[in-house]
Write an enzyme that holds these catalytic residues in place. Sequence first.
Site, PDB file in Angstrom:
ATOM      1  N   ASP A  98       0.868  -1.176   0.000  1.00 16.45           N
ATOM      2  CA  ASP A  98       0.000   0.000   0.000  1.00 16.45           C
ATOM      3  C   ASP A  98       0.907   1.229   0.000  1.00 16.45           C
ATOM      4  OD1 ASP A  98      -2.084   1.815   0.579  1.00 16.45           O
ATOM      5  OD2 ASP A  98      -3.124   0.324   1.813  1.00 16.45           O
ATOM      6  N   ASP A 195      -2.854   4.667  -2.194  1.00 19.46           N
ATOM      7  CA  ASP A 195      -3.721   5.413  -1.284  1.00 19.46           C
ATOM      8  C   ASP A 195      -4.078   6.776  -1.890  1.00 19.46           C
ATOM      9  OD1 ASP A 195      -4.811   5.460   1.465  1.00 19.46           O
ATOM     10  OD2 ASP A 195      -3.501   7.202   1.721  1.00 19.46           O
ATOM     11  N   GLU A 237      -6.893   3.770  -4.972  1.00 22.81           N
ATOM     12  CA  GLU A 237      -8.002   4.291  -4.175  1.00 22.81           C
ATOM     13  C   GLU A 237      -8.252   5.686  -4.719  1.00 22.81           C
ATOM     14  OE1 GLU A 237      -9.425   5.439   0.328  1.00 22.81           O
ATOM     15  OE2 GLU A 237      -7.462   5.996  -0.417  1.00 22.81           O
ATOM     16  N   HIS A 311     -10.826  -1.468   5.234  1.00 20.65           N
ATOM     17  CA  HIS A 311     -10.505  -1.013   6.581  1.00 20.65           C
ATOM     18  C   HIS A 311     -11.079   0.357   6.917  1.00 20.65           C
ATOM     19  CE1 HIS A 311      -7.809   0.885   3.846  1.00 20.65           C
ATOM     20  NE2 HIS A 311      -7.417   1.729   4.787  1.00 20.65           N
ATOM     21  N   ASP A 312     -11.720   1.031   5.941  1.00 17.48           N
ATOM     22  CA  ASP A 312     -12.307   2.354   6.205  1.00 17.48           C
ATOM     23  C   ASP A 312     -13.825   2.292   6.290  1.00 17.48           C
ATOM     24  OD1 ASP A 312      -9.816   3.610   6.053  1.00 17.48           O
ATOM     25  OD2 ASP A 312     -10.008   4.027   3.920  1.00 17.48           O
TER      26      ASP A 312
HETATM   27  O1  ISL Z   1     -12.855   6.778   5.690  1.00 16.99           O
HETATM   28  C1  ISL Z   1     -12.698   7.881   5.280  1.00 16.99           C
HETATM   29  C2  ISL Z   1     -12.851   9.072   6.106  1.00 16.99           C
HETATM   30  O2  ISL Z   1     -14.204   9.216   6.369  1.00 16.99           O
HETATM   31  C3  ISL Z   1     -12.295   8.077   3.934  1.00 16.99           C
HETATM   32  O3  ISL Z   1     -12.656   9.279   3.397  1.00 16.99           O
HETATM   33  C4  ISL Z   1     -10.796   7.893   3.882  1.00 16.99           C
HETATM   34  O4  ISL Z   1     -10.144   8.810   4.653  1.00 16.99           O
HETATM   35  C5  ISL Z   1     -10.358   8.005   2.470  1.00 16.99           C
HETATM   36  O5  ISL Z   1     -10.906   6.896   1.863  1.00 16.99           O
HETATM   37  C6  ISL Z   1      -8.859   7.920   2.351  1.00 16.99           C
HETATM   38  O6  ISL Z   1      -8.428   6.696   2.844  1.00 16.99           O
HETATM   39  C7  ISL Z   1      -7.099   6.342   2.795  1.00 16.99           C
HETATM   40  O7  ISL Z   1      -6.225   7.383   3.197  1.00 16.99           O
HETATM   41  C8  ISL Z   1      -6.306   7.799   4.556  1.00 16.99           C
HETATM   42  C9  ISL Z   1      -6.293   6.633   5.522  1.00 16.99           C
HETATM   43  O8  ISL Z   1      -6.650   7.083   6.791  1.00 16.99           O
HETATM   44  C10 ISL Z   1      -7.243   5.537   5.094  1.00 16.99           C
HETATM   45  O9  ISL Z   1      -7.176   4.458   5.980  1.00 16.99           O
HETATM   46  C11 ISL Z   1      -6.879   5.157   3.705  1.00 16.99           C
HETATM   47  O10 ISL Z   1      -7.604   4.071   3.215  1.00 16.99           O
HETATM   48  C12 ISL Z   1      -5.134   8.689   4.778  1.00 16.99           C
HETATM   49  O11 ISL Z   1      -3.965   8.042   4.382  1.00 16.99           O
END
Ligand code: ISL
Length: 539
Positions: A98, A195, A237, A311-312
Amino acid sequence: MVNKWWHDKIVYQIYPKSFKDSNGDGVGDINGIIEKLDYLKDLGVDILWLTPFFTSPMVDNGYDVADFCDINPLFGTMEDMDKLLEETKKRDMYIMIDIVANHTSSEHRWFKEALKGKDNPFRDYYIFKDKPCNDHQSCFGGSAWEYVPSLNEYYFHEFAIEQPDLNWDNPKVREEIANAINFWMEKGVKGIRFDVIHHIGKEIENDIYGYGPKLHERVQELYRNSYGNYDIVTVGEAWGNLEQAKDFTLPERKELDMVFQFECTSYTNDHSRHGKFTPRPIDMKFVKDTLSKYQYGLNDCSWNALMVENHDLGRCINRFGDENFRVESSKAIATMNFLLKGTPYIYQGQEIGMMNIKMDKLEDYRDVEVYGKYDDLVKTGLLTHEEFMDGAYKEARDNNRIPVQWDDSKNAGFTTGDTPWIKVHPNYVDINVEKESKDPSSILNFYKKLLSLRKHSEYSPTFVYGKFDSYLDDSTDVFVYSRTDNNYSLGVITNMTNKNVEVELPFKYSKVLLSNYKKDYFSNKLLLEPFESFVVEIK
Ligand code: ISL
């Protein structure tokens, strides 16, 4: 489209902190992953996407990277990682890493240097301004601008204060990220998940954060200078729409192989109120229409990523299914999604039907987002504490970050230590891998059958490459589609609701290949049970 080695593969996402703890410190680790490789092989997955395991102070559980080319001691050592790579290879499995290219940790050497003075060369690795350009809010709450008294300047952070955004206008930054990717490519990593990749073209002065004008030339440059020289699989993503997905994934553009589609999973975010912490009920007709839109839109020209959990997000049973029909809805969601055209992504614990957790108090949460949003929403009086806790139960990211439930021993067999870093779901006594592996009708055994049908049956090529067609498009309750090639036409029928639904199918079939209820399917007018789903060979 040219066939690729990864087209028939299944991805399994591991959040190392919560997967399996091998040393009793309450935190999952690389050796814990190695312990479970045979389980994962038996499940039928091929590519393991590990969320960031690099050196990090863990403000955002590793998405705050302090060194892209070293291992967080919480998770183990570089030797452990080399062993994991070796052990996966032995089993014909692959590792996907990642890459967080948008920002680093404030503990990264580059940022620490940047803070030393205005003429430090690393200052231009980040985005510093005399004063905030605007009142942009961080994704995790509060202003996206942080003041540094020693410099009398502000820096920009889209996420936590401890996650300063990199300055992608600086060619050195682009080179450093390419070098970090090449380091992992040389180690034999076979995939990358990028990411928030849609953010690297941002133009803050013009209030553009996602999809800035330079985005695609930057991704193309990264491709040329790093992963494009290796035979790997990439997924972005990228929060966007179908056209934006095409811009990333058309093969001739040489950017990414696929991007995640979040239109379905983020439907519940109610932006007319306060976003994800005031969710609205899902609309399954919207979900079905959106899935079809991406199938028709991308299948001839690029590739889809099939994902309902990560995971989000909260658990898919809570979002798309029904707790009262946990087993049925979990199987139905999997059947409906993973037989579409594209690459299936399974999130750890999804294969046993893990569920969202009701935390007793705010302090049980660990996620930086929960606290940022609590300040924004509750401390300002927009929501009551109870309303917020209710929203968090449905949508907090920690729902998917609680430990994987391996067995019914203490702490669900996740750790031998006394205290896992985050609460274990109290339902682990009933819902765990060990119990489900012994029960032929469990969700876990259904996943195995589903993956094996997709991967190891005479129908596999049809499921991987067959054309998609949808039927009964006006129905709000059932999703019916087929996958067809020169050899077979296969039908997938799913009742997406928790009630009985009568359906008249537009085709006849000769065989039932998989179903989540046991009954006689040979009648064209069927009364489907709640979340009933089955797969047929069409005559
Ligand atoms: O879950 C969210 C916040 O409400 C999403 O908007 C999330 O922050 C967004 O998908 C970005 O996610 C990725 O980058 C973030 C990290 O915290 C997340 O875990 C990751 O998947 C920052 O690196």
